[in-house]
Structure formats: structure tokens, C-alpha cells
Design a protein around this motif. Sequence first.
Motif, short mmCIF file in Angstrom:
data_model
loop_
_atom_site.label_atom_id
_atom_site.label_comp_id
_atom_site.label_asym_id
_atom_site.label_seq_id
_atom_site.Cartn_x
_atom_site.Cartn_y
_atom_site.Cartn_z
N ARG A 1 79.40 64.36 53.76
CA ARG A 1 80.91 63.91 54.40
C ARG A 1 81.82 64.83 53.56
N PHE A 2 82.69 65.22 53.96
CA PHE A 2 83.91 65.66 53.15
C PHE A 2 85.16 65.09 53.70
N SER A 3 86.20 65.15 53.09
CA SER A 3 87.49 65.23 53.45
C SER A 3 87.88 66.25 54.14
N ASN A 4 88.36 65.84 55.26
CA ASN A 4 88.89 67.10 56.11
C ASN A 4 90.33 67.53 55.68
N ALA A 5 90.96 66.79 55.13
CA ALA A 5 92.46 67.31 54.48
C ALA A 5 92.25 68.11 53.36
N THR A 6 91.17 67.48 52.27
CA THR A 6 91.23 68.12 51.14
C THR A 6 89.86 68.93 50.66
N GLY A 7 88.90 68.81 51.46
CA GLY A 7 87.61 69.47 51.12
C GLY A 7 86.77 68.74 50.14
N SER A 8 87.20 67.49 49.52
CA SER A 8 86.55 66.85 48.47
C SER A 8 85.13 65.99 49.07
N LEU A 9 84.11 66.27 48.24
CA LEU A 9 82.87 65.70 48.77
C LEU A 9 82.85 64.17 48.60
N ARG A 10 82.49 63.50 49.64
CA ARG A 10 82.66 61.91 49.65
C ARG A 10 81.28 61.48 49.20
N TRP A 11 80.24 62.08 49.92
CA TRP A 11 78.72 61.72 49.70
C TRP A 11 77.90 62.89 50.37
N ARG A 12 76.47 62.92 49.85
CA ARG A 12 75.58 63.84 50.46
C ARG A 12 74.23 63.09 50.63
N ARG A 13 73.73 63.06 51.43
CA ARG A 13 72.32 62.47 51.71
C ARG A 13 71.07 63.52 52.11
N SER A 14 70.05 63.46 51.22
CA SER A 14 68.93 64.37 51.77
C SER A 14 68.35 64.02 52.81
N LEU A 15 67.67 64.81 53.74
CA LEU A 15 66.97 64.55 54.85
C LEU A 15 65.43 65.20 54.43
N PRO A 16 64.53 64.46 55.26
CA PRO A 16 63.23 64.98 55.21
C PRO A 16 62.93 65.95 56.18
N GLY A 17 63.59 66.72 56.24
CA GLY A 17 63.37 68.14 57.35
C GLY A 17 64.73 68.81 57.58
N MET A 18 64.72 69.55 58.54
CA MET A 18 65.92 70.47 58.83
C MET A 18 66.54 69.81 59.96
N PRO A 19 67.90 69.70 59.74
CA PRO A 19 68.77 69.08 60.79
C PRO A 19 69.02 70.18 61.56
N GLY B 1 81.26 54.77 64.71
CA GLY B 1 81.00 55.23 63.16
C GLY B 1 79.74 55.29 63.02
N MET B 2 78.78 55.33 63.92
CA MET B 2 77.32 55.67 63.59
C MET B 2 77.13 57.17 63.77
N LEU B 3 76.37 57.75 62.99
CA LEU B 3 76.06 59.18 62.94
C LEU B 3 74.75 59.53 63.20
N TYR B 4 74.52 60.20 64.41
CA TYR B 4 72.99 60.65 64.58
C TYR B 4 72.61 62.06 64.20
N VAL B 5 71.50 62.18 63.71
CA VAL B 5 71.15 63.67 63.33
C VAL B 5 70.00 64.04 63.92
N GLY B 6 70.11 65.36 64.61
CA GLY B 6 68.70 65.48 65.35
C GLY B 6 67.84 66.82 64.64
N GLY B 7 66.98 67.06 64.67
CA GLY B 7 66.12 67.96 64.18
C GLY B 7 64.47 67.55 64.16
N GLU B 8 63.86 67.92 63.19
CA GLU B 8 62.39 67.55 63.05
C GLU B 8 62.30 67.03 61.70
N PHE B 9 62.03 65.85 61.48
CA PHE B 9 61.91 64.89 60.11
C PHE B 9 60.26 64.42 59.96
#
Length: 734
Positions: free
Chosen positions: A554-572, A581-589
Motif C-alpha cells: 500500500r502506498f499513498s496515492n498522493a505522495t507515493g510513500s510506502l505505508r506497508w508491504r506484505r509478502s505472499l506465498p505465491g504469485m498474485p 476496506g477488505m482487500l482480496y488478492v487472487g493468484g495461486e498461493f
Amino acid sequence: MVLPWARAAAPSPLPELPLGLAGDVYAMARQPDGRLVIGGDFSMIDGVQRSHLARLRADGSLDPDWAPSVDGTIRALAVDAAGRVYVGGSFAAVDGEPRHDIARITAGPHGDVDRTWNPGRNIDTTQGVAALAVGVHGDVFAAAEITSAPLAGRHAVKISAAGLIDPQWNPSLRSGVHAIRPDSKGFLYVIGGASNGGVAVHKVAESGRGDAVAGWQPAFGGPPRATAVGADGSLYLAAPASGFPATSGAAPRFVARIAAGSDGRFDPAWNPPCPAPVTALAVDGDAVFAALDGNGDDRPQLVRWSARTAAMAWRTPGGGVRLLAPGAGGSVYASGSALPSRLALARLAGADGRLLASADAARPGAVHAIAVAPDGGKIVGGHFAVAGTSLRDNLLRLDAQGRLDATWHPSTALRSVDALAVGPQGEVYAGGESTVASYPTTYQSTSMIVRVGGSGEGAVDAGWNVVVDGWVHALAPDAHGGLHVGGYFAHVAGLAREHFARLSLRDAGVLPAWDTPMYPVNAIVVDEAADALYLADGYGTYSLPLGGGNSLARFSNATGSLRWRRSLPGMPAALALAPDGMLYVGGEFIAGDATSDVLAFSTAGEPDAPWNAATTTHDGHRIASALLVDGDLVVVGGTRYSDFPYAATSSLVRRSRVDGSESVPPAVVDGAAIHAITRAPDGIYIGGQFDAVDGITRVGLAALADGSAAPMPMHSRHARPQAPARTAGDDAVR
């Protein structure tokens, strides 16, 4: 609330909009009543399903009743005096009846397979049947590389009308046969069967042992590019690309005739104007039709010469033609890859070369992205050249009622459209593989992002386009006048931008980037209210990362600053944001011996452990490439792989947002993959690679109408697997 779904209740225009690409027509044969049988590698004729074989009426339209089904490619056709059709190629069954590479279709109105005629059960071939011909006495001659005893080593066989193979008929041929042309005198011209530069056009007897005609010795070696036989038995030949050998200082000839009864020498009286190599020939009475390749200043064209005088009657543009065949009423059919306003098949008037109405052959196209316009219209992008019977250049627009917009027909110069976005004024941004590389690149693809008017004719804005030296996977505009671009690339408009860039909606300029390095970006979601920009990045063979990445950020859309980053066990591969406010990520994990196709996170980056556990399966391998949050449901589209046997099928499921549990699928989709899911006011639209939905024909695009709420903003894209690994030192930068 679980929304109601009406199974297979699509808007009425959609059955008329199967999406297609050019098919391949490899063989054509005219029946005695003037109807034309075509065979090849195709699955649709003007949007109607046909399995490699079809028949056209005398007026060029599809015969709706004649519909045999062949489970493989057709490469040869022949018709006898009774109108029965002989079919050769590489296949195992016709209409469910076992048939090994050769079959006969009855002369009836429906194209039924002849259950009494089955010589293929006694023949094993290495590459199927390459050529067919019917002789003057009704015998069938088939060219094939035969491996089964007692015919092993033969390159052609003679089959009686009763389906019996003649063991005595065995011409002296040293290699494969490309074509067999019967004349009216009981002889065959056999094309091929030569080695070490020997004779490539044999003349043999239909009867007896297939002995060669005494004294026959063609005036050239090597195989001709095309052949045809006239009614008087004369053989017309197209020379190899270099032309037939010149004599007495004359220029090489690209086409020639050997008169009936000749010993193989060219007829000096027949020498039509032919400035370029010929790729296809057909003869019908006094008409000799030919397809000419481009040569210097001469562009590819179709021509007609007189068989009597060799004078040219007409010529018309037409490129990539590899097959010509006479049609009814003196017309001629051309099969090729560069015919004006045609996919694979054209019909021309024999008298003047005018393009006549006719059916066209296609294979299924695919949808990669769908976007909803402010007026409720749908923009559909992918890899297709036709929608129903209307030509489209990988991009089309449906109106608010789901009907094809007949006037909106942009030409984008994109080989495919892989990502779409709709701007604040309803303009359309399309990204995909470009037909022309604008500068040298070591990447596998050069993409272009273009802007198209959202109404009218869909004019392409010539002043707004951006070159990307790789693949574009995602496009997402924001309220600050920017267009976010994600994919697998290193430069955008010549500026260094690794896998992510931000463009100006006003002038296509590349805006300043932030310092956080990204791996290939596969999906983007903008949340204006929360000043949030969500990116999913990574690459590999979905579950196997190659060199790092595979994260949600997640970044700030206005400034581009990084808010957080989470690793995923596979490719999204896809992202969707719910209103709460819930985020859903599809891929294979991958987690141990289990896989997940969708993971859930809060907007603070915290995983929803119960939901994620509920979406984990231990059987099969699902890959989610498209997501839609729809009320209390998450609609998930993608692909499911099985291990035994290894195969891919489409996957469309819905999950409860309460506990992640899977409910009854919204529809059964028959195909390989679903790449896009979008809600519009008139229902949910899905796109991908498929042929049917709930048993109803839907090629590449379908609607599941339920009459419920307005569209939900979202974005999802199918990510390309197996991108190359990053260069050394990239991980240190992270």
C-alpha cells in the motif's frame, strides 16, 4: 446479502457475439451442385460452431444443416460424382465414430459419416493423410506415410468405393506426396515423391499397379508450389520462389502449363504476364485463377488469366493466399491470411474479381479485460479479430443494453489488448502488445498504451500514446490526473521505470516515480477516499517465485510513500477492494501441501486468518486471475489445473465474504480460463478463453444478468507466467 443469479440468462445480443481470430482453411472441394466443402483448423463459421469441417451454399453462406464433427485437423478433401465427401487429415473420430485420418461423408443433407467405409482401420500413418483425389472410375487415392504392414513404406494408396485398399497399386515414389491431381483420361499427377533433386511431378496410371506413364519427364526438378488440372487434362504449375529454369536467355517463369499428352515439356504458347511467384492455382473452364506474392514494386494480388490465350482478365489485391478453389457460378474462393476485410476466406466474382458475400472461418478469440463506461457501456479488450460477423481490432464496445456498438471501431495497432481503464471523461485507455517496436529492445514484447474516444467511432488520439518495453498488465486512473501502469518492463517512453509508472492523463507525460523498487506489477487498485494505492507484484510459475517479489503493498496515492508491504506465498494476479476496506488478492498461493486461490487482508495489511484458512484446498490447483466483490460475495474466476492427466479448465466460483466458504457456482464455464469479471448495471460480465456457459454457446464473452445493483469499482488482470528473473544485485536494492 447473497445476490440472486439467473443461470445463463444473458442479454439477447451476446449469443450473436462470439469472439474469433482467423482460422486456417487447408482444403476446399466443390460438390456437383455447386456447394463448397471446406476443411482445416477452425471451430466457427460466422460465429456458428463447426468442428474443422463445414459446407457453404452456392451463395457463399453457411449450410446450417450440414454439420459433421471431426476431432482433429483436416488437410485434404475430395468429392465424387455422387457428391460424397472424402476427408483426410489427422484425427481419430468423425461424429463420434472411430476414423483414423480418413473418412467418407454421405451425400445427404446433414453430413453424416459413412459407417460402412472405414479403410483407415487398416492404415497407420506418421502424420495423417496429406492429399486426396477421386479418379475417373470412383476410386480414392490418398497420400500418407504408411507404417503398418503390409503397406509399410508406401507414400500413397488406392482405395475402392467400397473402402478396400488395393495391395497391387504401388507407384514408385521415394518420399512424401504433397498433392494428387486426377485428369480426365485415367491418369494421376502425383506431386512429391522425389529425393536428391529427382522428378517431383509423376504421372501414373490409376489402373493396374500405378505404373509411370512412358516417356513422361518434366522439364524441371523440385516440387512446384501449387498445381491445378484443367478440364482437358493440362497441368498448371507454380514455380518455386526462384522460378522455373530459364532457357535461351529468357527470364525465369513463375507459372507454366504442360499440355495433356505432353512428355512433360512446357507449353510455349501459354505464358501469361506473371511478375511474381505464385502461391496458389485453380482452374475452372477457361479461367485460370492465381495468387501472386509481392515482388519488388508488385504487391500481392489475385489474378485471372485465360486458359486459351493466357491474357489477364483482372487482378485485385489479396495477400497471404495459399489455396484457391472454384465456386458456384464461376466464382472463386481464396483462403489466406491477408485478404481485404476477411479473416481466412474470401469469395470473388470470376468475371471481374469483385469481393462477394461469403461466410468466413475463425477459431476462438479471448477476452483479457473488461471496463465499464459511465453510461453503462462495456469496453472489452483481448485478442480477437471478429465479434459475431463484425470485424474488430482486439477492442469493442457494448452499449448499456449489452449490444455491440456498431459505430465504435478503433484501430489501435495493438496485437492484443491486455489492460483497460476508463478515464474521468469516459475516454478509454488500452494497453497491449504493439505491432511495431518503436525502439530496440531485448524484452520479449513492446507494448503501447493508447487513448481512445469513449463514444462515436472511437477515434484514437494520435497525440496520446506511450511505448513500454515489455508487458502491460494493469491500468488504473486516479483523481489527481494520473494513470497508473503496472507490468513487466524497464522503460516507459524511454525513461527508466521498473515495472511501475504513472502517466499524465493530460499529455501522456511520465510523472515522477517513487523510490520503492517493484517486481512485475500484476494488479492495481486505487482508493481515492483513503488516499491509498494498492499494488500486487511478483513473478514466477505462479506458485514458484523466481528471484523475489510476490507481495501486496500500500502506498499513498498522493505522495507515493510506502505505508506497508506484505509478502505472499505465491504469485498474485488480481486485486479487488471491498467497500468495508477488505482487500482480496487472487493468484495461486502455496502453504505446505495445500493451495489457496484467494487471500484476504485488511487495509492495514493484516491477513484475515479465518477467511484465508477457509479458502485453502488440498485437491487440485486453482489460480485466480479475476476477482469481483459483489455484495456479500467474492466472485472468483481463473483456471484449475489437474495433475492426472495434467490439464487446465476454467474455474468460476463464488465465496461468502463472511467465512470464505464456497457456494454453488454462478455458472459452469467450459473452457481454459477466465481472465476478467466486471459488474455492469445489466449484470455481471465475464471474459476469457471459453466456448460455452451452462451449455449455451458463449465464445470468450458472456453475461450473467441478475438485474441487481450498480457496478463496483475494481480492477483485476491476468498476469503472464514465467517472466525472466531479475538481474544480479536487484535483491540488494530491496
